[in-house]
Design a protein around this motif. Structure first.
Motif, short mmCIF file in Angstrom:
data_model
loop_
_atom_site.label_atom_id
_atom_site.label_comp_id
_atom_site.label_asym_id
_atom_site.label_seq_id
_atom_site.Cartn_x
_atom_site.Cartn_y
_atom_site.Cartn_z
N UNK A 171 -8.13 57.95 -22.94
CA UNK A 171 -9.13 58.95 -23.34
C UNK A 171 -10.07 59.26 -22.18
N UNK A 172 -10.49 58.22 -21.47
CA UNK A 172 -11.37 58.40 -20.32
C UNK A 172 -10.67 59.20 -19.22
N UNK A 173 -9.38 58.94 -19.02
CA UNK A 173 -8.64 59.62 -17.96
C UNK A 173 -8.42 61.10 -18.27
N UNK A 174 -8.42 61.49 -19.52
CA UNK A 174 -8.21 62.91 -19.87
C UNK A 174 -9.34 63.79 -19.34
N UNK A 175 -10.48 63.20 -19.05
CA UNK A 175 -11.59 63.96 -18.45
C UNK A 175 -11.23 64.44 -17.05
N UNK A 176 -10.25 63.80 -16.43
CA UNK A 176 -9.90 64.10 -15.04
C UNK A 176 -8.64 64.94 -14.92
N UNK A 177 -8.38 65.81 -15.91
CA UNK A 177 -7.18 66.64 -15.84
C UNK A 177 -7.30 67.71 -14.75
N UNK A 178 -8.50 68.17 -14.48
CA UNK A 178 -8.68 69.22 -13.48
C UNK A 178 -8.81 68.66 -12.07
N UNK A 179 -9.33 67.46 -11.96
CA UNK A 179 -9.60 66.87 -10.66
C UNK A 179 -9.20 65.40 -10.67
N UNK A 180 -8.52 64.90 -9.62
CA UNK A 180 -8.09 63.49 -9.62
C UNK A 180 -9.27 62.52 -9.62
N UNK A 181 -9.04 61.37 -10.21
CA UNK A 181 -10.02 60.29 -10.21
C UNK A 181 -9.73 59.42 -8.99
N UNK A 225 -5.94 58.61 -9.29
CA UNK A 225 -5.16 58.79 -10.51
C UNK A 225 -5.18 60.29 -10.81
N UNK A 226 -4.01 60.87 -10.98
CA UNK A 226 -3.90 62.27 -11.34
C UNK A 226 -3.37 62.34 -12.77
N UNK A 227 -4.06 63.11 -13.60
CA UNK A 227 -3.68 63.22 -15.00
C UNK A 227 -2.99 64.56 -15.20
N UNK A 228 -1.72 64.51 -15.61
CA UNK A 228 -0.96 65.72 -15.92
C UNK A 228 -0.81 65.86 -17.42
N UNK A 229 -0.14 66.91 -17.85
CA UNK A 229 0.05 67.12 -19.29
C UNK A 229 1.04 66.12 -19.86
N UNK A 230 2.00 65.69 -19.03
CA UNK A 230 3.04 64.79 -19.54
C UNK A 230 3.05 63.42 -18.89
N UNK A 231 2.17 63.18 -17.93
CA UNK A 231 2.22 61.90 -17.24
C UNK A 231 0.89 61.57 -16.58
N UNK A 232 0.80 60.31 -16.14
CA UNK A 232 -0.34 59.82 -15.36
C UNK A 232 0.25 59.33 -14.04
N UNK A 233 -0.20 59.92 -12.94
CA UNK A 233 0.31 59.53 -11.62
C UNK A 233 -0.72 58.62 -10.95
N UNK A 234 -0.26 57.48 -10.51
CA UNK A 234 -1.12 56.51 -9.84
C UNK A 234 -0.62 56.36 -8.40
N UNK A 235 -1.52 56.64 -7.46
CA UNK A 235 -1.18 56.51 -6.04
C UNK A 235 -2.27 55.66 -5.39
N UNK A 236 -1.87 54.62 -4.66
CA UNK A 236 -2.86 53.80 -3.96
C UNK A 236 -2.22 53.10 -2.77
N UNK A 237 -3.09 52.63 -1.87
CA UNK A 237 -2.67 51.74 -0.79
C UNK A 237 -3.42 50.43 -0.98
#
Length: 184
Positions: free
Chosen positions: A6-16, A47-59
């Motif tokens: 629910x918290x991540x859905x706030x970041x649909x327009x801009x990555x967290x 973290x990028x929130x898409x309509x069908x997935x959550x993309x996690x990228x980190x180093x």
């Protein structure tokens, strides 16, 4: 570090974006008894929130202490790696399109995305099969002891070839001398 979906859905327009230091030493030492020590893990990513997935990228950057695979002496091994993971809820997974291969999708079992679990799993995957100290890398000398020694594959093959050449089956030794007599 955990985020609720629910918290991540706030970041649909801009990555967290995030930058964290995780202490995973106890958890990883329980999961792999070879680990002697683990420095805190510095993780930076988004973290990028898409309509069908959550993309996690980190180093991730850390130093792990493991036993040498040759001498069992502790070796500090710096690790730096990047991770890209695709997470889906079971509902999203059923509606997924065929562009993303099934092997690359991780299904969320809860309504949270846990960074610590992802970092711990990927850190264990980054541990190399062969761990050598600086001294062991710079020398070709392998350990040995009373009535035993470690051989490289090449040395073992040479040893086997020389044994084959020098040893003659005692049952055939008389036949070998028979051919020598005929040639004379």
């Amino acid at each position: 570090m955990k985020w609720s979906l629910l918290e991540l859905r706030k970041y649909q327009d801009m990555p967290l974006t995030f930058e964290e230091t995780l202490d995973l030493k106890n958890e990883l030492m329980e999961r792999d008894n070879q680990i002697i020590d683990l420095a805190p893990v510095n993780v930076k990513g988004l973290v990028t929130v898409g309509k069908q997935e959550y993309l996690l990228h980190y180093t991730a950057n850390t130093v792990i202490t493991l036993p040498s695979t040759r001498s069992l002496e502790p070796v500090e091994l710096p690790l730096q790696f990047s991770v890209d993971e695709v997470f889906m809820t079971p509902e999203q997974y059923q509606q997924k399109d065929e562009l993303v291969p099934e092997e690359e999708i991780l299904i969320l079992e809860t309504q949270t995305l846990d960074l610590s679990d992802s970092v711990a799993d990927n850190l264990l995957l980054e541990i190399p099969m062969q761990i050598l100290s600086e001294e062991e890398r710079n020398t070709n000398e392998l350990p040995s002891g009373d009535d035993w020694e470690v051989l490289s594959e090449e040395d073992y093959q040479r040893q086997q070839e020389s044994k084959e050449q020098t040893t003659t089956d005692p049952r055939l030794a008389k036949l070998a001398s028979l051919f020598e007599e005929e040639e004379e």
